[in-house]
Design a protein around this motif. Sequence first.
Motif, PDB file in Angstrom:
ATOM      1  N   PHE A 272      -7.335  22.600   1.938  1.00 56.04           N
ATOM      2  CA  PHE A 272      -6.424  22.122   0.907  1.00 56.04           C
ATOM      3  C   PHE A 272      -5.661  20.891   1.390  1.00 56.04           C
ATOM      4  CE2 PHE A 272      -2.376  23.128  -1.656  1.00 56.04           C
ATOM      5  CZ  PHE A 272      -2.791  22.286  -2.679  1.00 56.04           C
ATOM      6  N   ASN A 273      -5.220  20.944   2.640  1.00 55.76           N
ATOM      7  CA  ASN A 273      -4.490  19.806   3.205  1.00 55.76           C
ATOM      8  C   ASN A 273      -5.389  18.566   3.292  1.00 55.76           C
ATOM      9  OD1 ASN A 273      -1.830  19.105   4.542  1.00 55.76           O
ATOM     10  ND2 ASN A 273      -3.239  18.488   6.154  1.00 55.76           N
ATOM     11  N   ASP A 274      -6.638  18.752   3.740  1.00 57.47           N
ATOM     12  CA  ASP A 274      -7.577  17.623   3.835  1.00 57.47           C
ATOM     13  C   ASP A 274      -7.881  17.051   2.455  1.00 57.47           C
ATOM     14  OD1 ASP A 274      -7.627  17.996   6.535  1.00 57.47           O
ATOM     15  OD2 ASP A 274      -9.549  19.059   6.577  1.00 57.47           O
ATOM     16  N   LEU A 275      -8.007  17.924   1.457  1.00 57.13           N
ATOM     17  CA  LEU A 275      -8.301  17.472   0.099  1.00 57.13           C
ATOM     18  C   LEU A 275      -7.188  16.558  -0.419  1.00 57.13           C
ATOM     19  CD1 LEU A 275     -10.063  17.648  -2.471  1.00 57.13           C
ATOM     20  CD2 LEU A 275      -8.785  19.711  -3.097  1.00 57.13           C
ATOM     21  N   CYS A 276      -5.936  16.975  -0.242  1.00 60.99           N
ATOM     22  CA  CYS A 276      -4.804  16.163  -0.716  1.00 60.99           C
ATOM     23  C   CYS A 276      -4.668  14.864   0.081  1.00 60.99           C
ATOM     24  CB  CYS A 276      -3.507  16.972  -0.633  1.00 60.99           C
ATOM     25  SG  CYS A 276      -3.448  18.395  -1.740  1.00 60.99           S
ATOM     26  N   GLU A 277      -4.850  14.940   1.402  1.00 60.14           N
ATOM     27  CA  GLU A 277      -4.723  13.740   2.232  1.00 60.14           C
ATOM     28  C   GLU A 277      -5.821  12.732   1.899  1.00 60.14           C
ATOM     29  OE1 GLU A 277      -2.468  12.702   4.278  1.00 60.14           O
ATOM     30  OE2 GLU A 277      -1.198  14.468   4.173  1.00 60.14           O
ATOM     31  N   ASN A 278      -7.063  13.213   1.731  1.00 61.25           N
ATOM     32  CA  ASN A 278      -8.159  12.302   1.398  1.00 61.25           C
ATOM     33  C   ASN A 278      -7.968  11.671   0.032  1.00 61.25           C
ATOM     34  OD1 ASN A 278      -9.453  12.797   3.835  1.00 61.25           O
ATOM     35  ND2 ASN A 278     -10.661  14.500   3.006  1.00 61.25           N
ATOM     36  N   LEU A 279      -7.385  12.431  -0.887  1.00 61.57           N
ATOM     37  CA  LEU A 279      -7.108  11.881  -2.208  1.00 61.57           C
ATOM     38  C   LEU A 279      -6.102  10.733  -2.126  1.00 61.57           C
ATOM     39  CD1 LEU A 279      -7.527  11.994  -5.225  1.00 61.57           C
ATOM     40  CD2 LEU A 279      -5.938  13.901  -5.366  1.00 61.57           C
ATOM     41  N   LEU A 280      -5.053  10.922  -1.329  1.00 61.10           N
ATOM     42  CA  LEU A 280      -4.068   9.852  -1.148  1.00 61.10           C
ATOM     43  C   LEU A 280      -4.686   8.640  -0.441  1.00 61.10           C
ATOM     44  CD1 LEU A 280      -0.852  11.845  -0.128  1.00 61.10           C
ATOM     45  CD2 LEU A 280      -1.171  10.490  -2.190  1.00 61.10           C
ATOM     46  N   LYS A 281      -5.527   8.907   0.572  1.00 56.45           N
ATOM     47  CA  LYS A 281      -6.172   7.798   1.293  1.00 56.45           C
ATOM     48  C   LYS A 281      -7.058   6.975   0.365  1.00 56.45           C
ATOM     49  CE  LYS A 281      -6.212  10.049   5.829  1.00 56.45           C
ATOM     50  NZ  LYS A 281      -7.074  10.672   6.870  1.00 56.45           N
ATOM     51  N   SER A 282      -7.775   7.648  -0.535  1.00 57.66           N
ATOM     52  CA  SER A 282      -8.637   6.912  -1.466  1.00 57.66           C
ATOM     53  C   SER A 282      -7.804   6.044  -2.409  1.00 57.66           C
ATOM     54  CB  SER A 282      -9.505   7.889  -2.263  1.00 57.66           C
ATOM     55  OG  SER A 282      -8.718   8.653  -3.161  1.00 57.66           O
ATOM     56  N   LEU A 283      -6.621   6.533  -2.785  1.00 50.19           N
ATOM     57  CA  LEU A 283      -5.754   5.731  -3.654  1.00 50.19           C
ATOM     58  C   LEU A 283      -5.255   4.489  -2.915  1.00 50.19           C
ATOM     59  CD1 LEU A 283      -3.613   8.543  -5.345  1.00 50.19           C
ATOM     60  CD2 LEU A 283      -5.602   7.362  -6.262  1.00 50.19           C
ATOM     61  N   TYR A 284      -4.856   4.665  -1.660  1.00 49.17           N
ATOM     62  CA  TYR A 284      -4.401   3.512  -0.889  1.00 49.17           C
ATOM     63  C   TYR A 284      -5.522   2.473  -0.749  1.00 49.17           C
ATOM     64  CZ  TYR A 284      -0.493   6.549   0.420  1.00 49.17           C
ATOM     65  OH  TYR A 284       0.598   7.376   0.387  1.00 49.17           O
ATOM     66  N   PHE A 285      -6.744   2.954  -0.554  1.00 50.04           N
ATOM     67  CA  PHE A 285      -7.859   2.021  -0.385  1.00 50.04           C
ATOM     68  C   PHE A 285      -8.133   1.253  -1.678  1.00 50.04           C
ATOM     69  CE2 PHE A 285     -12.428   1.091  -0.599  1.00 50.04           C
ATOM     70  CZ  PHE A 285     -12.567   0.293   0.538  1.00 50.04           C
ATOM     71  N   LYS A 286      -8.122   1.950  -2.797  1.00 47.92           N
ATOM     72  CA  LYS A 286      -8.424   1.290  -4.074  1.00 47.92           C
ATOM     73  C   LYS A 286      -7.330   0.317  -4.500  1.00 47.92           C
ATOM     74  CE  LYS A 286     -11.204   5.161  -5.786  1.00 47.92           C
ATOM     75  NZ  LYS A 286     -11.281   6.262  -6.778  1.00 47.92           N
ATOM     76  N   LEU A 287      -6.102   0.558  -4.051  1.00 47.07           N
ATOM     77  CA  LEU A 287      -4.978  -0.292  -4.455  1.00 47.07           C
ATOM     78  C   LEU A 287      -4.594  -1.297  -3.369  1.00 47.07           C
ATOM     79  CD1 LEU A 287      -2.808   2.559  -6.012  1.00 47.07           C
ATOM     80  CD2 LEU A 287      -3.981   0.768  -7.281  1.00 47.07           C
ATOM     81  N   ARG A 288      -5.482  -1.520  -2.407  1.00 40.46           N
ATOM     82  CA  ARG A 288      -5.132  -2.383  -1.272  1.00 40.46           C
ATOM     83  C   ARG A 288      -4.834  -3.812  -1.697  1.00 40.46           C
ATOM     84  NH1 ARG A 288     -10.440  -1.425  -1.628  1.00 40.46           N
ATOM     85  NH2 ARG A 288     -11.967  -3.114  -1.360  1.00 40.46           N
ATOM     86  N   SER A 289      -5.376  -4.245  -2.852  1.00 36.31           N
ATOM     87  CA  SER A 289      -5.118  -5.621  -3.293  1.00 36.31           C
ATOM     88  C   SER A 289      -3.691  -5.811  -3.789  1.00 36.31           C
ATOM     89  CB  SER A 289      -6.095  -6.010  -4.400  1.00 36.31           C
ATOM     90  OG  SER A 289      -5.914  -5.183  -5.533  1.00 36.31           O
ATOM     91  N   MET A 290      -2.939  -4.708  -4.005  1.00 39.82           N
ATOM     92  CA  MET A 290      -1.566  -4.807  -4.523  1.00 39.82           C
ATOM     93  C   MET A 290      -0.518  -4.809  -3.409  1.00 39.82           C
ATOM     94  SD  MET A 290      -1.728  -2.299  -7.888  1.00 39.82           S
ATOM     95  CE  MET A 290      -0.083  -2.753  -8.407  1.00 39.82           C
ATOM     96  N   ILE A 291      -0.938  -4.752  -2.150  1.00 40.31           N
ATOM     97  CA  ILE A 291       0.023  -4.721  -1.038  1.00 40.31           C
ATOM     98  C   ILE A 291       0.931  -5.951  -1.090  1.00 40.31           C
ATOM     99  CG2 ILE A 291       0.200  -4.920   1.482  1.00 40.31           C
ATOM    100  CD1 ILE A 291      -2.198  -3.130   1.746  1.00 40.31           C
ATOM    101  N   PRO A 292       2.253  -5.813  -0.860  1.00 40.10           N
ATOM    102  CA  PRO A 292       2.998  -4.572  -0.625  1.00 40.10           C
ATOM    103  C   PRO A 292       3.185  -3.785  -1.918  1.00 40.10           C
ATOM    104  CG  PRO A 292       4.513  -6.416  -0.691  1.00 40.10           C
ATOM    105  CD  PRO A 292       3.138  -7.005  -0.819  1.00 40.10           C
ATOM    106  N   CYS A 293       2.985  -2.484  -1.834  1.00 41.16           N
ATOM    107  CA  CYS A 293       2.905  -1.662  -3.041  1.00 41.16           C
ATOM    108  C   CYS A 293       3.584  -0.323  -2.804  1.00 41.16           C
ATOM    109  CB  CYS A 293       1.432  -1.469  -3.408  1.00 41.16           C
ATOM    110  SG  CYS A 293       1.128  -0.307  -4.733  1.00 41.16           S
TER     111      CYS A 293
END
Length: 826
Positions: free
Chosen positions: A746-767
């Motif tokens: 469960f912890n890995d599922l939530c962490e990986n979900l957040l990591k994927s969001l950070y990766f997809k939104l990397r063009s908006m840094i700082p965000c």
Amino acid sequence: MPGKLKVKIVAGRHLPVMDRASDLTDAFVEVKFGNTTFKTDVYPKSLNPQWNSEWFKFEVDDEDLQDEPLQITVLDHDTYSANDAIGKVYIDIDPLLYSEAATVISGWFPIYDTIHGIRGEINVVVKVDLFNDLNRFRQSSCGVKFFCTTSIPKCYRAVVIHGFVEELVVNEDPEYQWIDRIRTPRASNEARQRLISLMSGELQRKIGLKVLEMRGNAVVGYLQCFDLEGESGLVVRAIGTVCTLDKISNTAFLPACNSPSKEMKEIPFNEDPNPNTHSSGPSTPLKNQTYSFSPSKSYSRQSSSSDTDLSLTPKTGMGSGSAGKEGGPFKALLRQQTQTALEQREFPFFTLTAFPPGFLVHVGGVVSARSVKLLDRIHNPDEPETRDAWWAEIRQEIKSHAKALGCHAVVGYSESTSICEEVCILSASGTAAVLNPRFLQDGTMEGCLEQRLEETSPPGCGFCHIPYDELNMPFPAHLIYCYNCRKQKVPDVLFTTIDLPAEAMVIGKGCLIQARLCRLKKKAQAEANATSISNLLPFMEYEVHTQLMNKLKLKGMNALFGLRIQITVGENMLMGLASATGVYLTALPTPGGIQIAGKTPNDGAYEQHVSHMQKKINDTIAKNKELYEINPPEIPEEIIGSPFPEPRQRSRLLRSQSESSDEVMELDLSHGKKDAFVLEIDDTDAMEDVHSLLTDVPPPPGFYSCNTEIMPGINNWTSDIQMFTSVRVSRLSNINLTNQTLNKNFNDLCENLLKSLYFKLRSMIPCCLCHVNFTVALPEDEVIQVTVTAVAITFDKNQALQTSKVPVEKTLQRGKHFEGGEIINS
């Protein structure tokens, strides 16, 4: 108030191929409202038909306009067989019933099929003409506005905040009804979809009627939920906060308002200031409304007929000057009047999480209640007493918890359910609070609520001061004098379900803090299942709160805002997910860190391992303080005036007054010169908990995250906004399934979900990811589904760098939602 509904079907596009011979479609449209149906002509051989139909006119009552959705069905014409359904569109007519709203809905709507999903789009124009009548006994509530946002919308100002409103509607679920003919999956799905639309409209209309009875014109913090109880039935329920809102003119998009006439006299809330208010709807100008907080009883079925005058506006000539002074002669009287009037309400709850400055005087802490119920069949849809009684029981418990904390209201209130088979978990939570009695005393004061409150707003630390009696606390706590004013006591840690108040002073930036927990349970039926869940719940809540406390200390912070705890039940497991935004409040003491202690026999290797873990924890705390810019200034002894009392001595003194003298000595939790949070390691589970703390990875550089409306500590927002939703489904292997493996997955599922969001939104840094909202579901055995919604907002990087170089004494930032940036509606 009868009305005329007019509908025009313009065109369609991207329709699916229904005729395999020609790879085209012979499409036409059925328009249905109530029992009346119109049809367009068939547009042959096209996937992009142009109907340009005539106006289809329905003459209906305004009550039907609120309850019934407009149903548009797109079909494929067949000469020698039944017409094939392409999909449907349901349009809610209620937004067209506001007086100042547009009277036309037009545009492209997605055509949805319950089996195949989206199947093209259709262009529709919908108009509504209402004819006013003077029927004061009408059953409609046209014109009442509904806002899901938990703060007053930016383009409105609050004239009156009335209070809590609730309603629920029950019905039998068509999915589980006996029928004379075999029903196809599409027909079954559409029957349920139509029923949900009808129940939602009826619920909103009934809520609107209660709003009109309370002299309001809007519901803010509106939360509507659907409980699919299987064979037991279907429940649609809603809660919200009734307000009287006044629209701000476009020329002045600031919380400034027109002052009422000085000759205006105060009008009690139990008298109708305008005899035509009910007949002409809430669009009547609010010229005769008193500008004060309305303590009207929350209108539920048990109290809707009450005519008690609960106006809090004192009838005596109290001066605002004497009442506002610290320890003034009228302060206690005003607070008593506020508390008495609020206690006369059935439920003094507010679903708002953000308030005008000064609205909150004190915050007592989080209050919550949960109950496990066995679902029974809804025999009569017109009598929802059973479900009403369930929620009334939960709300009464919340109210009693708030009273135990010395508070007379609950803010940031929300309700939720989790259903599996015949078991339902009801949950409710909020923050016990004391409301400001000052703005209750002069209902004729010129200006709007925000202006009046800003003039009397307390210092930035006032809401942190404890509202309960120090010598009679409902729970053991370490209290210390406020680090800002040095006059009142504050707790060492503060948990709330609200957003950071605008007047709060913070150091550094906030961050998202989550606690995740899974627990296996045996498969059981009926009462045995409910009993096992009831036995698990207290331990789960304790472990979730322990995780939150550990992670808060690890971040070097001392307060949680926006706390939301979700308990989800499945056939063989329970899952808990808590999300909150951690901040460092200047009024609260500096957290002392985490100390590991073990109870195992002396072992050199074990002691070395504990020492290594302690070092890693200390290093993590130091890194987090640097990452989130938490560097509170040292407070000189001469500024304080007198040294802070030692928490341990004060705690022991309080215990001696409330407990017997032969009580065992309390555990010494001091660590060096500061208090420390002690983690006792006595088994492998405890060691796993410590390891999980250290695996909590912070966001990548340039990203911040929180679950409140706006990230605390960042004010230089830009207009670049992106809202998104992401869903992850994980299937667990049934081999050697334990609580530890469940927690890790469960912890890995939530962490990986957040990591994927950070990766997809990397063009908006700082965000910054704001309003991060996790929802956990267990749709099947060994299947976990996690849904996250959030809003990504960018901020000015250069300005952020400049502010980071300012001396620490100047970085005591106020938690204002926007300062120098654009105003963004969430």
